[in-house]
Design a protein around this motif. Structure first.
Motif, PDB file in Angstrom:
ATOM      1  N   GLU A 206      29.516  57.510 -10.538  1.00  0.00           N
ATOM      2  CA  GLU A 206      30.538  58.363 -10.626  1.00  0.00           C
ATOM      3  C   GLU A 206      31.893  58.002 -10.377  1.00  0.00           C
ATOM      4  O   GLU A 206      32.972  58.071 -10.839  1.00  0.00           O
ATOM      5  N   ARG A 207      31.848  56.964  -9.402  1.00  0.00           N
ATOM      6  CA  ARG A 207      33.172  56.412  -8.778  1.00  0.00           C
ATOM      7  C   ARG A 207      33.656  55.523 -10.149  1.00  0.00           C
ATOM      8  O   ARG A 207      34.966  55.438 -10.320  1.00  0.00           O
ATOM      9  N   ARG A 261      33.651  69.056 -10.421  1.00  0.00           N
ATOM     10  CA  ARG A 261      33.183  67.594 -10.493  1.00  0.00           C
ATOM     11  C   ARG A 261      32.424  67.221 -11.820  1.00  0.00           C
ATOM     12  O   ARG A 261      32.380  66.316 -12.470  1.00  0.00           O
ATOM     13  N   ALA A 289      33.571  60.663  -1.760  1.00  0.00           N
ATOM     14  CA  ALA A 289      32.611  61.866  -1.584  1.00  0.00           C
ATOM     15  C   ALA A 289      31.359  61.588  -1.066  1.00  0.00           C
ATOM     16  O   ALA A 289      31.059  60.540  -1.094  1.00  0.00           O
ATOM     17  N   LYS A 290      31.070  62.882  -0.373  1.00  0.00           N
ATOM     18  CA  LYS A 290      29.815  62.668   0.591  1.00  0.00           C
ATOM     19  C   LYS A 290      28.565  63.381  -0.171  1.00  0.00           C
ATOM     20  O   LYS A 290      27.519  63.439   0.251  1.00  0.00           O
ATOM     21  N   ILE A 291      28.863  64.129  -0.980  1.00  0.00           N
ATOM     22  CA  ILE A 291      27.779  65.175  -1.694  1.00  0.00           C
ATOM     23  C   ILE A 291      27.871  64.589  -3.188  1.00  0.00           C
ATOM     24  O   ILE A 291      28.656  64.523  -3.803  1.00  0.00           O
ATOM     25  N   SER A 292      26.648  64.481  -3.761  1.00  0.00           N
ATOM     26  CA  SER A 292      26.548  64.011  -5.058  1.00  0.00           C
ATOM     27  C   SER A 292      26.785  65.121  -5.988  1.00  0.00           C
ATOM     28  O   SER A 292      27.010  66.204  -5.596  1.00  0.00           O
ATOM     29  N   SER A 295      24.982  68.236  -7.203  1.00  0.00           N
ATOM     30  CA  SER A 295      24.818  69.071  -6.532  1.00  0.00           C
ATOM     31  C   SER A 295      25.470  70.515  -6.961  1.00  0.00           C
ATOM     32  O   SER A 295      25.112  71.563  -6.436  1.00  0.00           O
TER      33      SER A 295
END
Lengths: 315, 416
Positions: A206-207, A261, A289-292, A295
């Motif tokens: 994603e990044r 997102r 980001a800490k959550i995929s 989600s």
């Protein structure tokens, strides 16, 4: 003399590479190679255009791959009837602007029958409006390869997905029949009726996607940018509340600074709280980001997993 | 091959802590997200465990547990400010050979995990041997579970020397050793007070700093043609004819003399076309479109090469073959061979020997290969193959074999 020139050249190649050859160039080059292999090996490929950020990157790469020629395949949008209006506006404007051939396919029977996640449940609704519609479209237009923007990083069950992923005559994914993929040799050998899903973005995260969108200044749907939007909080997810038909009894909409997102259907796409209003801010937010991202997609929750969906023919 | 992306493979035994190591790398470099970590925690608790079991982060498909995917190499991603990492993670179970061959084919480095309690075992040697066979020349030997041998320096050095003695026999490899505890987190991404005697780089530092990218750029220019570009006439391109592909090795400049193979026609590069503008020069791994001075009959499967030191044009060659299918190899049976962008009919007409991957001995005579067999064979093709020995060029020396069921049944490396 000759040796001197050769050495100079190796040195030049080396310094140029180490300065300019970023991980994004490496990923871009690999994806272009895969897109060209697809066109070389299949009779009638199509690009599955979902209007999301990954699709946008995919179309951008496809234009680069076949420059100065036109896109050698049409774009297919499977429209469930519940897509955000901003997505449809963007889709029509963008495809017209780049001169792409756009096919929009809808499962009109199910839409007419009132398929809705609150009525059918998420799994059955997806099954009818997305999976069945996609398989029907592939069959109707006799596409033998469908290029999609799925990435291996997105979800656990995708970590072993092939770049050329075989689907049987019913559009289903059989783990036992997937071929080994070595070096950059992708085999498009198929029997009559079988199809291949091609994933040129397999190795992107994603990044990477956001960094590349910034680098290349790729246009994306405004929903990815943060603004104040009407949402309701449901099971820890922020669901868009512009249309009351998607709300459950007793849910009260509130205005929150959010962005999306991932983009899917209105009733099943959660927003995240954010103040990122520029591409750079989004890229930066994604970097930490800490959550995929998946989600925020209701489709991935519950007992019916992504793996089940893939087996049934889901993208 | 670029210094900003490192593709590496991990291999190890079932219980040597590979999943734990990868899980920790992902978590500590934020290659895994909180919800995924939470999921792994919940799953662990459901199974009666406590806290986070790093290995559950990398536990994949239900199908793989129920019935087994044919090749179950899993690809994982993480990044640090220095590099992007692509892990091709091969499972440690019995089907290791074909999985490891697959994962090694796209990797430039192998992490070999050794359980400090057991030391160098047959499987460690086998992993290193297969990775080396597939052209990997950079190895990190991670001697794991140091916590279970009281972090003893002598034990680490004993295993390291043991492994070095073995790998010396393979030749030409760069070896880096590091003692770790994936479970406790020693020397993975953090330094370890318990192994203060170790002053070398920790595992992540090795991954970030080992240079693997020199090889493909230094080789001779090779450009397998993927497609011919003949767009409709436009003002800018009234009569365009170009050749699309990705530079497999070396570099090319406008004005360079080239030879097209197998036809051996000679011509000159007149342009390197990309949507981002024309280039004067293109390098290994770059996807471009080339234009030539002469109107030649060039198509998919042809190779454009530098004029001196062109590749070989062969209809017969020797190769090391790894048989991957459940159906066994049939001598003189008609297969399809795919090499670079070329697809040709082929037969395997002789097996020279089979390699015993445990003893490294050559077994012959042999008349068939079964799943996971590796050995030397002779191949005949109906049309010529334009190739280099795999030991020289990994991009133009590797091929796959496809059978009449359209299955990929084998992978090979050309030895000529």
């Amino acid at each position: 003399m000759v040796v001197g020139i050769e050495l100079e050249r190796v040195w030049l190649a080396f310094t140029t590479m180490t300065h300019d050859w970023t991980h994004l160039r490496e990923l871009e080059s690999e994806s272009i190679y895969i897109l060209r292999e697809t066109v070389a090996q299949f009779r009638n490929p199509v690009l599955l255009y979902s209007v999301g950020k990954d699709s946008s990157v995919l179309v951008h790469l496809a234009r680069k791959a076949f420059y100065p020629g036109p896109l050698p395949f049409p774009l297919l949008h499977v429209d469930t009837g519940y897509k955000f209006k901003e997505m449809l506006e963007f889709r029509d404007r963008f495809t017209k602007q780049i001169g792409a051939r756009l096919i929009v396919h809808r499962n009109e029977d199910s839409i007419a029958a009132g398929a809705h996640p609150l009525k059918l449940g998420v799994a059955r609704c997806c099954g009818q409006l997305k999976t069945a519609a996609l398989l029907h479209a592939l069959d109707k237009y006799q596409f033998d390869a469908a290029i999609g923007g799925a990435r291996r990083e997105e979800e656990r069950s995708r970590a072993k997905e092939r770049v050329f992923s075989l689907r049987d005559a019913f559009g289903q994914w059989d783990p036992r029949r997937q071929r080994p993929e070595l070096w950059s040799l992708y085999s498009g050998a198929i029997h009559e009726g079988e199809t291949i899903r091609v994933f040129p973005l397999s190795n992107w995260t994603e990044r990477d996607i956001w960094q590349y969108i910034v680098q290349e200044n790729i246009p994306v749907v405004p929903l990815y940018y943060a603004q104040e939007r009407l949402v309701v909080r449901r099971n820890g997810t922020l669901i868009p509340a512009d249309d009351s038909m998607h709300l459950k009894d007793g849910e009260v909409p509130e205005k929150v600074w959010v962005r999306y997102r991932t983009l899917g259907c209105v009733p099943c796409t959660g927003a995240v709280e954010s103040r990122a209003t520029t591409l750079e801010e989004i890229a930066e937010e994604t970097g930490v980001a800490k959550i995929s991202e998946r989600s925020t997609r209701i489709i991935d929750h519950g007992a019916n997993t992504m793996e089940d969906k893939k087996r049934e023919g889901y993208f | 091959m670029s210094s900003n992306v490192l593709r590496f493979t991990t291999a190890g035994n079932v219980d040597d802590g590979k999943s734990t190591l990868i899980g920790r790398l992902l978590v500590e470099t934020q290659g895994a997200f909180e919800d995924q970590i939470e999921g792994a925690k919940r799953e662990n608790e459901r199974r009666g465990g406590k806290g986070i079991d790093f290995s559950l982060l990398t536990d994949g498909l239900r199908a793989e547990r129920e019935q087994g995917i044919t090749i179950d190499v899993a690809y994982r991603y993480f990044a640090t400010p220095k590099r992007k990492f692509i892990i091709a993670d091969a499972p440690g179970h019995e089907q290791y050979t074909r999985n490891l061959v697959t994962s090694a084919s796209t990797s430039d480095l192998a992490v070999i995990l050794i359980d400090a309690r057991n030391g160098v075992v047959t499987q460690s040697r086998r992993h290193a041997f297969i990775a080396h066979l597939l052209g990997i020349r950079h190895f990190i030997v991670a001697i794991n579970k140091m916590d279970l041998v009281d972090y003893r320096r002598e034990r680490y050095e004993e295993i390291r020397n043991d492994f070095m003695n073995f790998i010396d026999r393979l030749g030409g490899a760069a070896i880096y050793c590091v003692p770790i505890s994936a479970l406790e987190g020693d020397l993975v991404t953090e330094r370890s007070a318990r192994m203060a005697w170790y002053t070398g780089p920790k595992l992540l530092e090795l991954l970030e700093s080992i240079e693997v990218d020199d090889q493909q750029h230094k080789l001779h220019f090779r450009f397998p043609v993927q497609l011919v570009s003949r767009p409709p006439a436009s003002a800018e391109f009234p009569d365009f004819r170009g050749y699309m592909g990705r530079v497999a090795s070396g570099s090319i400049r406008v004005g360079d003399h080239v030879v097209v193979l197998p036809s051996r026609a000679r011509t000159t590069i007149t342009g390197i076309v990309t949507q981002d503008g024309p280039l004067q020069e293109a390098f290994a791994r770059q996807a471009v479109t080339l234009t030539l001075a002469d109107d030649l009959d060039v198509g998919r499967g042809d190779m454009i090469s530098c004029e001196p030191q062109p590749p070989q044009v062969r209809t017969e060659f020797e190769a090391t073959l790894c048989w991957m299918s459940e159906r066994k190899l049939h001598l003189n049976h008609r297969y399809v061979l795919r090499h670079t962008t070329k697809t040709v009919r082929a037969i395997i007409n002789e097996i020279d020997y089979r390699l015993n991957v445990n003893t490294l001995e050559r077994e012959s005579p042999v008349t068939e290969f079964q799943t996971n067999d590796i050995g030397q064979v002779r191949i005949k093709t109906l049309q010529p193959v334009v190739c280099d020995p795999y030991s020289v060029n990994r991009q133009t020396g590797g091929f796959i074999i496809i059978d009449e069921n359209d299955d990929t049944v084998a992978a090979g490396t050309i030895t000529l």
